[in-house]
Enzyme design. Structure first.
Site, PDB file in Angstrom:
ATOM      1  N   SER A   1      41.885  26.700 -26.135  1.00  0.00           N
ATOM      2  CA  SER A   1      41.293  25.253 -25.607  1.00  0.00           C
ATOM      3  C   SER A   1      41.810  24.319 -26.929  1.00  0.00           C
ATOM      4  CB  SER A   1      39.939  25.193 -25.803  1.00  0.00           C
ATOM      5  OG  SER A   1      39.364  23.955 -25.463  1.00  0.00           O
TER       6      SER A   1
ATOM      7  N   SER B   1      40.353  21.463 -26.893  1.00  0.00           N
ATOM      8  CA  SER B   1      39.275  20.605 -27.258  1.00  0.00           C
ATOM      9  C   SER B   1      38.479  20.456 -28.423  1.00  0.00           C
ATOM     10  CB  SER B   1      37.955  20.789 -26.101  1.00  0.00           C
ATOM     11  OG  SER B   1      38.364  20.764 -24.824  1.00  0.00           O
TER      12      SER B   1
ATOM     13  N   THR C   1      34.107  24.080 -19.226  1.00  0.00           N
ATOM     14  CA  THR C   1      35.319  24.269 -18.353  1.00  0.00           C
ATOM     15  C   THR C   1      35.116  25.626 -17.702  1.00  0.00           C
ATOM     16  OG1 THR C   1      37.751  24.469 -18.578  1.00  0.00           O
ATOM     17  CG2 THR C   1      36.366  25.673 -20.388  1.00  0.00           C
TER      18      THR C   1
ATOM     19  N   LYS D   1      31.479  25.478 -14.730  1.00  0.00           N
ATOM     20  CA  LYS D   1      31.324  24.075 -14.022  1.00  0.00           C
ATOM     21  C   LYS D   1      30.194  23.869 -12.779  1.00  0.00           C
ATOM     22  CE  LYS D   1      35.738  22.097 -15.591  1.00  0.00           C
ATOM     23  NZ  LYS D   1      36.836  21.296 -15.068  1.00  0.00           N
TER      24      LYS D   1
ATOM     25  N   ASP E   1      35.704  14.685 -15.487  1.00  0.00           N
ATOM     26  CA  ASP E   1      37.006  15.092 -15.064  1.00  0.00           C
ATOM     27  C   ASP E   1      37.505  13.924 -14.130  1.00  0.00           C
ATOM     28  OD1 ASP E   1      37.101  17.426 -16.360  1.00  0.00           O
ATOM     29  OD2 ASP E   1      36.370  18.674 -15.055  1.00  0.00           O
TER      30      ASP E   1
ATOM     31  N   GLY F   1      40.204  25.095  -4.608  1.00  0.00           N
ATOM     32  CA  GLY F   1      39.248  24.617  -3.973  1.00  0.00           C
ATOM     33  C   GLY F   1      38.213  24.590  -5.046  1.00  0.00           C
TER      34      GLY F   1
ATOM     35  N   ALA G   1      38.648  21.111  -8.361  1.00  0.00           N
ATOM     36  CA  ALA G   1      39.434  20.451  -7.207  1.00  0.00           C
ATOM     37  C   ALA G   1      38.410  19.329  -6.667  1.00  0.00           C
ATOM     38  CB  ALA G   1      39.431  21.567  -5.968  1.00  0.00           C
TER      39      ALA G   1
ATOM     40  N   ARG H   1      43.356  29.464  -0.728  1.00  0.00           N
ATOM     41  CA  ARG H   1      43.877  30.714  -0.207  1.00  0.00           C
ATOM     42  C   ARG H   1      42.834  31.255   0.787  1.00  0.00           C
ATOM     43  NH1 ARG H   1      47.968  32.077  -3.596  1.00  0.00           N
ATOM     44  NH2 ARG H   1      47.767  31.099  -5.856  1.00  0.00           N
TER      45      ARG H   1
ATOM     46  N   GLY I   1      48.749  18.707 -17.855  1.00  0.00           N
ATOM     47  CA  GLY I   1      47.006  18.651 -17.882  1.00  0.00           C
ATOM     48  C   GLY I   1      46.826  18.522 -19.065  1.00  0.00           C
TER      49      GLY I   1
END
Length: 302
Positions: A17, A19, A65, A69, A110, A134, A138, A158, A248
């Site tokens: 990370s 962050s 993260t 979440k 986010d 997903g 997402a 998937r 990202g």
């Protein structure tokens, strides 16, 4: 401020990370007596970690993260409207009352991170968009695309059964979204104005090879939220075919700016981070080696 307040980013794995570098640079600029570090926490340990935060009473906030979440939603005292709608928390703001009780509020930055990263790359309103994956990120991508007034959103997953909750969020957001299987995804990617990959690092490597084999030349923008290792195989494939890539780290930067503003206010520093947003962005960019933002970024969505 008599004692240093604590903050951290939680996740598993978390060693990669960036962050801590982002946040600590911002707090040094602001003169905030805040520490910030990375803590490796799995889903099973999240409740105990938050119990520790409550007991210690000297925390200002936490970044959350993967894979935490969704778990965090059930463990905080209150949710912001966006976190409740998405069922995903990436920010926990901690406040302590005069009696020493700690109150935890879950939020989600986010969405702003994705919107601002895409706008900086030149994405306009009403794109046709695709999301890869997903999970918790997402749904944030869905909300960001709604903000951009996307005309069509295809979520490639998937296992459509496991992603049913993503469709529920889409319905709550009135997003023009539908689920499709990963099978054959590579054949369609080049047709979208925006593609957001929310897959973990290296999870899209096979898709990248399939996309290269199609020979397509995408005209759209790819945002790959995974930033370590970088460039990802998917980002390399997309760029080699002439498409625009957003790293990202850009999303991390912009969502981090929003977190700093929330944490500074909760920690007793008022609106100092909001008032000096341009300077905050610059020092955070320097901390992670990202090119400095344009002046218009001071007025970015938040």
């Amino acid at each position: 401020m008599t004692s240093q307040r604590q903050g951290a980013v939680l996740g598993h794995p978390i060693g990669h990370s960036k962050s801590p570098a982002l946040h600590n640079a911002a707090y040094q600029l602001l003169g905030a007596d805040f520490s910030y570090r990375a803590i490796d926490v799995e889903e099973s340990g999240m409740a105990d970690l938050l119990a520790q935060v409550r007991a210690e009473g000297n925390w200002y906030g936490l970044s959350v993260t993967m894979p935490l979440k969704n778990v965090a939603v059930e463990l905080v005292d209150e949710l912001s409207d966006v976190a409740r709608t998405l069922g995903a928390v990436n920010t926990i703001i901690a406040t302590t009352d005069d009696a020493g009780a700690t109150f935890l509020r879950g939020d989600n930055t986010d969405v702003a991170g994705i919107v601002n990263a895409l706008r900086h790359a030149g994405v306009g309103e009403r794109p046709r968009a695709a999301i890869l994956g997903g999970g918790g990120t997402a749904v944030s991508a869905l909300a960001a695309l709604v903000d951009l007034e996307a005309t069509d959103i295809v979520v490639f997953v998937r296992n459509p059964v496991k992603a049913a909750g993503t469709l529920e969020v889409a319905a709550a957001l009135a997003a023009p979204a539908r689920l499709e299987s990963f099978a054959g995804t590579a054949q369609d990617l080049g047709d979208f104005d925006v593609v957001i990959s929310t897959l973990p690092p290296r999870a899209a490597d096979g898709l990248a090879a399939e996309f290269l084999a199609t020979g397509d030349s995408p005209a759209g923008v790819l945002l790959d939220v995974a930033y370590d290792p970088w460039p990802s195989a998917l980002a390399q494939a997309w760029e080699s075919r002439g498409g625009t890539v957003v790293a990202g780290i850009e999303m991390l930067l912009y969502q981090g700016v929003e977190q700093v503003k929330l944490f500074a206010e909760a920690g007793g520093y008022g609106t100092i981070a909001t008032d000096t947003q341009g300077d905050v962005i610059n020092v955070m960019c320097d901390a992670i080696g990202v090119h400095r933002r344009n002046p218009h970024d001071e007025n970015m969505a938040g």
